[in-house]
Design a protein around this motif. Structure first.
Motif, PDB file in Angstrom:
ATOM      1  N   VAL A 525      46.071  32.130  58.107  1.00 23.00           N
ATOM      2  CA  VAL A 525      44.890  33.588  58.420  1.00 23.00           C
ATOM      3  C   VAL A 525      44.604  34.746  58.395  1.00 23.00           C
ATOM      4  O   VAL A 525      44.450  35.671  57.756  1.00 23.00           O
ATOM      5  N   ALA A 526      46.437  34.779  58.617  1.00 21.20           N
ATOM      6  CA  ALA A 526      46.643  36.743  58.595  1.00 21.20           C
ATOM      7  C   ALA A 526      46.806  36.540  57.302  1.00 21.20           C
ATOM      8  O   ALA A 526      46.343  37.946  56.133  1.00 21.20           O
ATOM      9  N   CYS A 527      47.670  35.698  56.060  1.00 17.64           N
ATOM     10  CA  CYS A 527      46.786  36.230  54.802  1.00 17.64           C
ATOM     11  C   CYS A 527      45.740  36.148  54.238  1.00 17.64           C
ATOM     12  O   CYS A 527      45.149  37.744  53.187  1.00 17.64           O
ATOM     13  N   TYR A 528      44.533  36.170  54.359  1.00 18.39           N
ATOM     14  CA  TYR A 528      43.448  36.009  54.461  1.00 18.39           C
ATOM     15  C   TYR A 528      43.052  37.557  54.710  1.00 18.39           C
ATOM     16  O   TYR A 528      42.026  38.185  53.817  1.00 18.39           O
ATOM     17  N   TYR A 529      43.637  38.650  55.656  1.00 23.10           N
ATOM     18  CA  TYR A 529      43.517  39.640  56.066  1.00 23.10           C
ATOM     19  C   TYR A 529      44.600  41.057  55.387  1.00 23.10           C
ATOM     20  O   TYR A 529      44.029  42.603  55.732  1.00 23.10           O
ATOM     21  N   HIS A 530      45.302  40.629  55.491  1.00 20.90           N
ATOM     22  CA  HIS A 530      47.119  40.605  54.855  1.00 20.90           C
ATOM     23  C   HIS A 530      46.236  42.426  53.656  1.00 20.90           C
ATOM     24  O   HIS A 530      46.875  43.499  53.516  1.00 20.90           O
ATOM     25  N   ASP A 531      45.777  42.288  53.066  1.00 17.56           N
ATOM     26  CA  ASP A 531      45.193  43.260  51.955  1.00 17.56           C
ATOM     27  C   ASP A 531      43.980  43.884  51.833  1.00 17.56           C
ATOM     28  O   ASP A 531      43.769  43.705  51.273  1.00 17.56           O
ATOM     29  N   ILE A 532      43.602  43.469  53.393  1.00 15.54           N
ATOM     30  CA  ILE A 532      40.997  44.222  52.944  1.00 15.54           C
ATOM     31  C   ILE A 532      42.054  45.573  52.897  1.00 15.54           C
ATOM     32  O   ILE A 532      41.083  46.062  52.520  1.00 15.54           O
ATOM     33  N   GLY A 533      42.838  46.776  52.652  1.00 16.32           N
ATOM     34  CA  GLY A 533      43.161  47.550  52.868  1.00 16.32           C
ATOM     35  C   GLY A 533      42.821  48.167  51.345  1.00 16.32           C
ATOM     36  O   GLY A 533      42.313  49.209  50.798  1.00 16.32           O
ATOM     37  N   LYS A 534      43.056  46.583  50.614  1.00 20.81           N
ATOM     38  CA  LYS A 534      42.700  47.367  48.884  1.00 20.81           C
ATOM     39  C   LYS A 534      41.015  47.838  48.972  1.00 20.81           C
ATOM     40  O   LYS A 534      41.247  48.495  47.711  1.00 20.81           O
ATOM     41  N   THR A 535      40.137  47.219  49.760  1.00 21.62           N
ATOM     42  CA  THR A 535      38.622  47.248  49.658  1.00 21.62           C
ATOM     43  C   THR A 535      38.132  49.055  49.515  1.00 21.62           C
ATOM     44  O   THR A 535      36.931  49.095  49.352  1.00 21.62           O
ATOM     45  N   ARG A 536      39.303  49.815  49.962  1.00 23.63           N
ATOM     46  CA  ARG A 536      38.989  51.049  50.181  1.00 23.63           C
ATOM     47  C   ARG A 536      39.368  51.867  48.294  1.00 23.63           C
ATOM     48  O   ARG A 536      37.876  52.373  47.621  1.00 23.63           O
ATOM     49  N   ARG A 537      39.986  51.134  47.426  1.00 21.81           N
ATOM     50  CA  ARG A 537      40.528  51.897  46.316  1.00 21.81           C
ATOM     51  C   ARG A 537      40.297  50.167  44.647  1.00 21.81           C
ATOM     52  O   ARG A 537      41.428  50.605  44.780  1.00 21.81           O
ATOM     53  N   PRO A 538      39.168  49.532  45.566  1.00 18.70           N
ATOM     54  CA  PRO A 538      39.139  48.485  44.896  1.00 18.70           C
ATOM     55  C   PRO A 538      40.058  48.344  43.711  1.00 18.70           C
ATOM     56  O   PRO A 538      41.155  47.614  43.359  1.00 18.70           O
ATOM     57  N   ALA A 539      39.749  49.390  42.610  1.00 21.41           N
ATOM     58  CA  ALA A 539      39.965  49.136  40.986  1.00 21.41           C
ATOM     59  C   ALA A 539      41.450  49.680  40.724  1.00 21.41           C
ATOM     60  O   ALA A 539      41.623  49.380  39.530  1.00 21.41           O
ATOM     61  N   PHE A 540      42.083  50.194  41.760  1.00 26.79           N
ATOM     62  CA  PHE A 540      43.281  50.744  41.090  1.00 26.79           C
ATOM     63  C   PHE A 540      44.256  49.557  42.252  1.00 26.79           C
ATOM     64  O   PHE A 540      45.427  49.828  41.408  1.00 26.79           O
ATOM     65  N   PHE A 541      43.850  48.495  41.779  1.00 28.11           N
ATOM     66  CA  PHE A 541      44.934  46.775  42.274  1.00 28.11           C
ATOM     67  C   PHE A 541      44.355  46.687  41.152  1.00 28.11           C
ATOM     68  O   PHE A 541      42.986  45.752  40.651  1.00 28.11           O
ATOM     69  N   ILE A 542      45.441  46.190  40.035  1.00 22.78           N
ATOM     70  CA  ILE A 542      45.735  45.624  38.787  1.00 22.78           C
ATOM     71  C   ILE A 542      44.430  44.281  39.117  1.00 22.78           C
ATOM     72  O   ILE A 542      43.871  43.440  38.158  1.00 22.78           O
ATOM     73  N   GLU A 543      44.648  43.184  40.399  1.00 23.91           N
ATOM     74  CA  GLU A 543      43.690  42.118  39.912  1.00 23.91           C
ATOM     75  C   GLU A 543      42.465  41.983  40.011  1.00 23.91           C
ATOM     76  O   GLU A 543      41.404  41.910  40.148  1.00 23.91           O
ATOM     77  N   ASN A 544      41.997  43.354  40.514  1.00 20.24           N
ATOM     78  CA  ASN A 544      40.543  43.968  40.242  1.00 20.24           C
ATOM     79  C   ASN A 544      40.232  44.484  39.549  1.00 20.24           C
ATOM     80  O   ASN A 544      38.738  45.338  39.322  1.00 20.24           O
ATOM     81  N   GLN A 545      41.276  44.876  38.022  1.00 16.89           N
ATOM     82  CA  GLN A 545      40.603  45.754  37.165  1.00 16.89           C
ATOM     83  C   GLN A 545      39.981  44.420  35.731  1.00 16.89           C
ATOM     84  O   GLN A 545      40.818  44.449  34.771  1.00 16.89           O
ATOM     85  N   MET A 546      38.760  44.256  36.652  1.00 23.06           N
ATOM     86  CA  MET A 546      38.166  43.384  35.463  1.00 23.06           C
ATOM     87  C   MET A 546      37.503  43.605  33.713  1.00 23.06           C
ATOM     88  O   MET A 546      37.867  43.000  32.522  1.00 23.06           O
ATOM     89  N   SER A 547      37.716  44.998  34.223  1.00 24.03           N
ATOM     90  CA  SER A 547      37.148  45.633  32.884  1.00 24.03           C
ATOM     91  C   SER A 547      38.688  46.124  31.843  1.00 24.03           C
ATOM     92  O   SER A 547      38.209  47.025  30.403  1.00 24.03           O
ATOM     93  N   GLY A 548      39.180  46.480  32.057  1.00 22.95           N
ATOM     94  CA  GLY A 548      40.869  45.731  31.373  1.00 22.95           C
ATOM     95  C   GLY A 548      40.945  47.643  31.604  1.00 22.95           C
ATOM     96  O   GLY A 548      41.910  48.617  30.579  1.00 22.95           O
ATOM     97  N   ILE A 549      40.536  48.909  32.432  1.00 24.85           N
ATOM     98  CA  ILE A 549      40.764  49.784  32.811  1.00 24.85           C
ATOM     99  C   ILE A 549      41.941  50.168  33.224  1.00 24.85           C
ATOM    100  O   ILE A 549      41.031  49.273  34.671  1.00 24.85           O
ATOM    101  N   ASN A 550      43.151  51.114  33.675  1.00 24.26           N
ATOM    102  CA  ASN A 550      43.621  50.460  34.826  1.00 24.26           C
ATOM    103  C   ASN A 550      43.543  52.720  34.833  1.00 24.26           C
ATOM    104  O   ASN A 550      43.952  53.662  34.196  1.00 24.26           O
ATOM    105  N   PRO A 551      43.175  52.685  36.081  1.00 24.37           N
ATOM    106  CA  PRO A 551      42.962  54.532  36.586  1.00 24.37           C
ATOM    107  C   PRO A 551      44.851  55.093  37.240  1.00 24.37           C
ATOM    108  O   PRO A 551      44.302  56.120  36.797  1.00 24.37           O
ATOM    109  N   HIS A 552      45.740  54.260  36.959  1.00 22.81           N
ATOM    110  CA  HIS A 552      47.009  54.682  37.125  1.00 22.81           C
ATOM    111  C   HIS A 552      47.120  55.324  35.967  1.00 22.81           C
ATOM    112  O   HIS A 552      48.162  55.801  35.727  1.00 22.81           O
ATOM    113  N   ASP A 553      46.866  55.225  34.644  1.00 19.57           N
ATOM    114  CA  ASP A 553      46.825  55.501  33.592  1.00 19.57           C
ATOM    115  C   ASP A 553      47.265  57.011  33.272  1.00 19.57           C
ATOM    116  O   ASP A 553      47.584  58.124  32.754  1.00 19.57           O
ATOM    117  N   SER A 554      45.476  57.759  34.365  1.00 17.82           N
ATOM    118  CA  SER A 554      45.266  59.401  34.171  1.00 17.82           C
ATOM    119  C   SER A 554      46.102  60.026  35.641  1.00 17.82           C
ATOM    120  O   SER A 554      44.839  60.889  35.826  1.00 17.82           O
TER     121      SER A 554
END
Length: 704
Positions: A525-554
């Motif tokens: 159960v803790a694993c289900y919620y351990h990365d809930i903080g990523k919902t604040r900036r989803p695109a900055f985490f590689i597993e959510n970068q579906m378009s291939g654009i990485n905002p960290h490059d800029s």
């Protein structure tokens, strides 16, 4: 307020806290049960009319009546005598010996040349007869001795023959001690009536005849004593039976009835402290078992404190509930104690503490119930209720070992109801009474209601205990694992990649935790919620970068590191906002420990060698529990293997080992109690699970 309370608890040693809590619990239990041990007494006097029909409240021996009956049996025993056939021969021989001595003395005197004065003759004869006369208590006067000395031999012989014959004849009949005076008088009369004996010698043989008569039947004291003891032992103790009517309403209370009432302790002037002392011993025994359970428990201190408070409160609540039911029982003819939820205390303690405490509470609650539901004509404990609670409670313990779904609790309730009904059937059949349809329906409903109430009250009280003591029960974890939980729905819709990653980490962490004895469900159960903080900036985490654009490059590496690192604190804030359990919030903060984001750190060092490594490290804290340590490893392992090209068993094993060694070298596990042996087990389990997920696929030949 809660912080001050926790601070106070930290100042007190656990043993002191344990003694104080158990002392309060024991006193509460004692005073609640005190009213159930006091029997009804009556303010009545002898020779008064009975105000009501009075029955014996217990089975007790009536020692007075028992002793009276034994004395009567003893008196009825006939003494045992044995007839001595040798007495006649011995006594006749004694008389013959006396006459032989007389003849010997007469011959000695005749053989002397000079005349011997009569006085000397008498003295000589008396000396010869001394041993016999003294031993047989025969007194012969001088005149009687003289008559023997001067009598003709024929007269002497006739007297001897007559006396021996009469003695033998009389002693061949049974003579007892009480018959001796009569028999001696009888032989004296016969001697006096014998006309053929010379008058001079007649009076002299009377003492010999009387002395020769003894009892021929002697009391056999040993045999008589044996029969007496046997007769006493064969008398069964007289008992006043439990429920026996002592006196009917309106009857006169005579001395015997008053004595029985006094013996049973049913008079007002006979207040006894024995039941109070007995109850005190029972409470001390129960509290002692609780002390042993918690004092020697190997649980962590914080968890042990919580388990202690929960167990004490649930146990006290169970006693209060039983007390309320017992107060209402007088209003009903049926045994409403069967309505008591037998598995309530067991279920609560099992879910909030542990199985050992649940089993102990079941037994202690049953013992207390036996006293509280004690009826007037039962023994010390109401054993049917004791067994009813034990069977119901223990059945729930067994069927609650796997609580992964809410339906499992409902199943446990159904099982408890079945056990309740089976025991009630046993109770009704063993009582051998006739029950009408209404009673049978009532007992059936009571057994089912007891099981249902056990589950319903457990579900109702769980949130109270969880919020009051900050507990995380199995049921609560099951609720949080529901995909329809708002935070999980948010995670799935806003960060599907993170959601998939969390599920994969959950599978790995649960398997590893169960292998080392940690809480696998909590880890999942803790694993289900351990990365809930990523919902604040989803695109900055590689597993959510579906378009291939990485905002960290800029972005500069410092800013990128800040965003990545903040997902732990952002997650903790979001979890606290939704009032999630502390254990899950802590794992969200600890699952990266104080590790460094090496990629951004090295990138920053390429631009500036003097960059501060702390800017690229997670704030921590380091994992504090085994579950947090396992998730720390599983989180990194899953992400690393997922990014690996063509993973195989060897590559996975090397990767997992390197990650674990890296965490150890960084001292990430210094603040939790995970051992090197357990880390090796974790490695093995993670490799096995990952091999099952990323197994090599068979390459099929292309068509055409």
């Amino acid at each position: 307020m809660e912080k001050h309370f926790n601070k106070l608890l930290n100042m007190i040693s656990f043993r002191t806290l344990l003694i104080v809590v158990l002392l309060i619990t024991g006193l509460l239990q004692f005073f609640l049960m005190l009213g159930n041990i006091r029997s009804t007494t009556y303010d009545i006097q002898a020779f008064q009319l009975a105000p009501e029909t009075i029955r014996a409240v217990k089975t007790i021996e009536d020692t007075v009546k028992t002793e009276q009956e034994r004395n009567q049996a003893e008196e009825a025993v006939q003494p045992v005598y044995f007839f001595n056939e040798e007495t006649a021969e011995h006594r006749s021989s004694l008389v013959t010996s006396i006459f032989d001595i007389i003849r010997d003395v007469r011959e000695e005197i005749s053989a002397q040349e000079e005349d011997v004065p009569i006085e000397n003759q008498i003295a000589q004869l008396r000396e010869k007869l001394k041993d016999i006369t003294e031993s047989q208590l025969v007194f012969l006067s001088n005149s009687q001795l003289q008559s023997f000395l001067v009598a003709a031999e024929s007269d002497l012989k006739e007297a001897e023959n007559f006396l021996v014959k009469e003695i033998k004849t009389m002693l061949e009949e049974p003579i007892r001690t009480d018959d001796l005076p009569l028999k001696r008088t009888e032989i004296e009369t016969k001697i006096r009536q014998q006309s053929s004996i010379d008058e001079g010698i007649l009076s002299s043989i009377i003492p010999l005849g009387r002395a020769a008569i003894l009892e021929t039947e002697v009391l056999d004291e040993v045999r008589t004593e044996e029969l007496t003891l046997k007769a006493r032992e064969e008398v069964e103790p007289t008992r006043i039976l439990q429920g026996q009517i002592i006196v009917q309403e309106g009857e006169l209370i005579d001395r015997e009835v008053f004595r029985q009432l006094e013996l049973l302790g049913l008079l007002n002037n006979q207040t006894s402290t024995k039941p109070v002392l007995g109850l005190s011993i029972l409470v001390i025994l129960q509290i002692a078992f609780m002390y042993i359970l918690f004092n020697y428990s190997d649980m962590e201190l914080e968890n042990k404190r919580k388990a202690l408070f929960v167990t004490a409160i649930v146990y006290s609540f169970a006693i209060i509930l039983m007390k309320i039911i017992s107060l209402l029982s007088d209003q009903f003819d049926a045994t409403i104690a069967f309505l008591y939820p037998t598995a309530l205390a067991t279920m609560l303690v099992r879910l909030l503490a542990n199985e050992k405490a649940a089993v102990l509470v079941t037994i202690l609650t049953a013992a207390s119930g036996g006293v509280i539901f004690h009826e007037g004509y039962s023994a010390v404990l109401q054993m049917d209720i004791v067994l009813y609670i034990i069977f119901g409670g223990l059945s729930s313990v067994y069927f609650m070992r796997s609580m992964e779904k809410r339906s499992h609790l409902l199943k446990a309730c159904g099982i408890v109801s079945i056990f309740n009904l089976l025991f009630i059937a046993f109770y009704l059949l063993m009582s051998q009474s006739n029950y009408d349809l209404f009673e049978l329906v009532f007992y059936t409903i009571a057994g089912i209601a007891s099981g249902i109430l056990s589950g319903a009250l457990t579900m109702g009280l769980l949130p109270f205990f969880e919020s009051a003591f900050g507990l995380l029960s199995t049921m609560r974890l099951i609720e949080l694992s529901n995909p329809n939980h708002p935070l999980l729905k948010k995670l799935l819709t806003e960060t599907p990649g993170t959601y998939h990653h969390s599920v994969m980490v959950a599978n790995l962490a649960e398997a590893a935790c169960e292998e080392i004895g940690a809480d696998g469900l909590l880890a999942r159960v803790a694993c289900y919620y351990h990365d809930i903080g990523k919902t604040r900036r989803p695109a900055f985490f590689i597993e959510n970068q579906m378009s291939g654009i990485n905002p960290h490059d800029s972005l500069p590496p410092e800013r990128s590191a800040e965003i990545i690192i903040s997902h732990t604190t952002d997650g903790a804030e979001l979890l606290e906002k939704h009032k999630m359990p502390k254990e899950i919030v802590d794992i969200a903060l600890q699952h990266h420990g104080t590790s460094t984001l090496k990629y951004f750190y090295h990138k920053a060092k390429e631009e500036n060698d003097e960059v501060d490594e702390k800017l690229f490290s997670y704030p921590g804290p380091k994992p504090q529990t085994k579950e947090a340590a396992v998730i720390n490893i599983a989180d990194s392992v899953e992400a690393a293997v997922r990014s690996m090209k063509q993973p195989n068993s060897e590559k996975i094993q090397q990767l997992v080992h390197s990650i674990v060694q890296s965490r150890v070298q960084e001292h990430q596990f210094d603040e939790c109690d995970v051992s090197i042996k357990e880390l090796k087990i974790i490695e093995k389990v993670l490799c096995k699970t990952l091999n099952g997920i990323f197994h090599s696929r068979i390459e099929y030949p292309k068509e055409g």
